[in-house]
Design a protein around this motif. Structure first.
Motif, short mmCIF file in Angstrom:
data_model
loop_
_atom_site.label_atom_id
_atom_site.label_comp_id
_atom_site.label_asym_id
_atom_site.label_seq_id
_atom_site.Cartn_x
_atom_site.Cartn_y
_atom_site.Cartn_z
N LYS A 148 -1.71 1.31 12.68
CA LYS A 148 -2.25 0.37 13.44
C LYS A 148 -0.66 0.11 13.07
CE LYS A 148 -3.45 -3.75 16.23
NZ LYS A 148 -4.62 -4.50 15.72
N VAL A 149 -0.78 -0.31 11.79
CA VAL A 149 0.94 -0.94 11.87
C VAL A 149 2.08 0.04 11.97
CG1 VAL A 149 2.18 -2.07 9.54
CG2 VAL A 149 0.02 -2.86 10.78
N THR A 150 1.98 1.06 10.99
CA THR A 150 2.97 1.91 10.52
C THR A 150 3.00 3.52 11.60
OG1 THR A 150 1.89 3.51 9.26
CG2 THR A 150 2.39 1.95 8.36
N GLY A 151 2.16 3.81 12.44
CA GLY A 151 1.73 4.64 13.90
C GLY A 151 1.54 6.03 12.81
N GLU A 152 1.36 6.08 12.15
CA GLU A 152 1.20 7.35 10.79
C GLU A 152 -0.08 6.82 10.19
OE1 GLU A 152 3.49 9.22 8.27
OE2 GLU A 152 4.81 7.19 8.53
N THR A 153 -0.86 8.53 10.35
CA THR A 153 -2.43 8.47 8.98
C THR A 153 -1.68 8.23 7.36
OG1 THR A 153 -1.93 10.54 8.80
CG2 THR A 153 -3.53 9.49 10.71
N VAL A 154 -2.59 7.84 6.67
CA VAL A 154 -2.33 7.52 5.36
C VAL A 154 -2.04 8.76 4.84
CG1 VAL A 154 -3.12 7.28 3.51
CG2 VAL A 154 -4.01 5.08 4.62
N SER A 155 -2.60 10.40 5.36
CA SER A 155 -2.57 11.38 5.05
C SER A 155 -1.32 11.57 5.18
CB SER A 155 -3.61 12.47 5.54
OG SER A 155 -4.85 12.38 5.37
N SER A 156 -0.86 11.56 6.44
CA SER A 156 0.58 12.54 7.22
C SER A 156 1.92 11.44 6.52
CB SER A 156 0.79 11.52 8.49
OG SER A 156 1.74 12.18 8.67
N VAL A 166 0.96 -1.39 0.09
CA VAL A 166 0.09 0.09 -0.12
C VAL A 166 0.68 1.14 0.23
CG1 VAL A 166 -1.49 1.49 1.50
CG2 VAL A 166 -2.19 -1.24 1.13
N LYS A 167 1.90 1.35 1.30
CA LYS A 167 2.67 2.40 0.75
C LYS A 167 2.83 2.61 -0.88
CE LYS A 167 4.62 2.32 5.58
NZ LYS A 167 6.33 1.31 5.80
N GLU A 168 3.80 1.18 -1.02
CA GLU A 168 4.57 1.53 -2.37
C GLU A 168 3.23 2.16 -3.78
OE1 GLU A 168 6.34 -1.02 -5.98
OE2 GLU A 168 5.69 -1.56 -3.74
N LEU A 169 1.89 1.76 -3.56
CA LEU A 169 1.22 2.05 -4.86
C LEU A 169 0.75 3.60 -4.10
CD1 LEU A 169 -1.24 -1.11 -4.25
CD2 LEU A 169 -0.16 0.27 -6.41
N LEU A 170 0.63 4.35 -2.72
CA LEU A 170 0.74 5.69 -2.54
C LEU A 170 1.84 6.43 -3.02
CD1 LEU A 170 -0.46 4.80 1.48
CD2 LEU A 170 -2.15 5.67 -0.56
#
Length: 189
Positions: A165-173, A133-137
């Motif tokens: 929960k996994v990264t500790g940050e929001t998608v927007s952040s 998901v991070k890669e696609l973002l």
């Protein structure tokens, strides 16, 4: 003939790299797939050490113990499942996928993975999904809704909650400061 189990083979480029390493060392590859290579020669201990050293130089690891070999096979199958999940409109459950592709009972694989991998299959798969998901973002080509749909999340909110929960940050952040250090390769998960 010798079969080698190799850790960190996660993509087609990995296959090409391993094949080239073995060719450069003078070995003929009979077949190659993610995590597994069959070479035509019988290989002795000294040859295995030479192969291992060359592979380490390219970021791979020759698996020498059977315990690690099954663990790596499960990880390779989970990477395949992630691709399947991303490209299938109606993917089967991970348990069904693993049973069909590995010919082991899922409960055995799950217990084995937890014992030797230190984490459950489900948790490991979630970590793989979030890295993807991070890669696609970072490509900024798909909306979060499209990404959630690709990975069979029931809602964008569920994906967002799991991401935090996994990264500790929001998608927007995460989107606001994407750089090469904000992701890890899937083989490092």
């Amino acid at each position: 003939m010798t079969t080698l189990q190799i850790k960190n083979m996660v993509c087609d480029r990995c296959i090409m790299t391993v094949q080239q390493v073995l060719k450069d060392l003078g070995y003929e590859v009979e077949s190659i797939a993610l995590g597994k290579v069959v070479i035509t020669e019988d290989v002795g201990f000294e040859d295995l050490e030479k192969i291992s050293e060359a592979l380490v130089g390219k970021g791979f690891e020759l698996i020498k113990k059977n315990d690690k070999a099954l663990l790596e096979q499960i990880k390779v199958q989970l990477l395949d499942y992630l691709k399947h999940l991303e490209n299938s409109e109606d993917p089967e459950k991970v348990s069904t996928f693993l049973e069909e592709n590995m010919q082991y009972n899922y409960s055995y694989l799950s217990n084995y993975f937890s014992d030797y991998g230190g984490v459950t299959i489900e948790k490991y798969l979630i970590n793989l999904k979030i890295e993807r998901v991070k890669e696609l973002l970072s490509y900024d080509e798909l909306t979060l809704s499209e990404i959630a749909w690709k990975f069979n999340y029931s809602s964008v909110q569920y994906l967002s909650n799991q991401f935090k929960k996994v990264t500790g940050e929001t998608v927007s952040s995460f989107r606001s400061h994407i750089d090469e250090n904000s992701r890890q390769s899937l083989d490092a998960v």
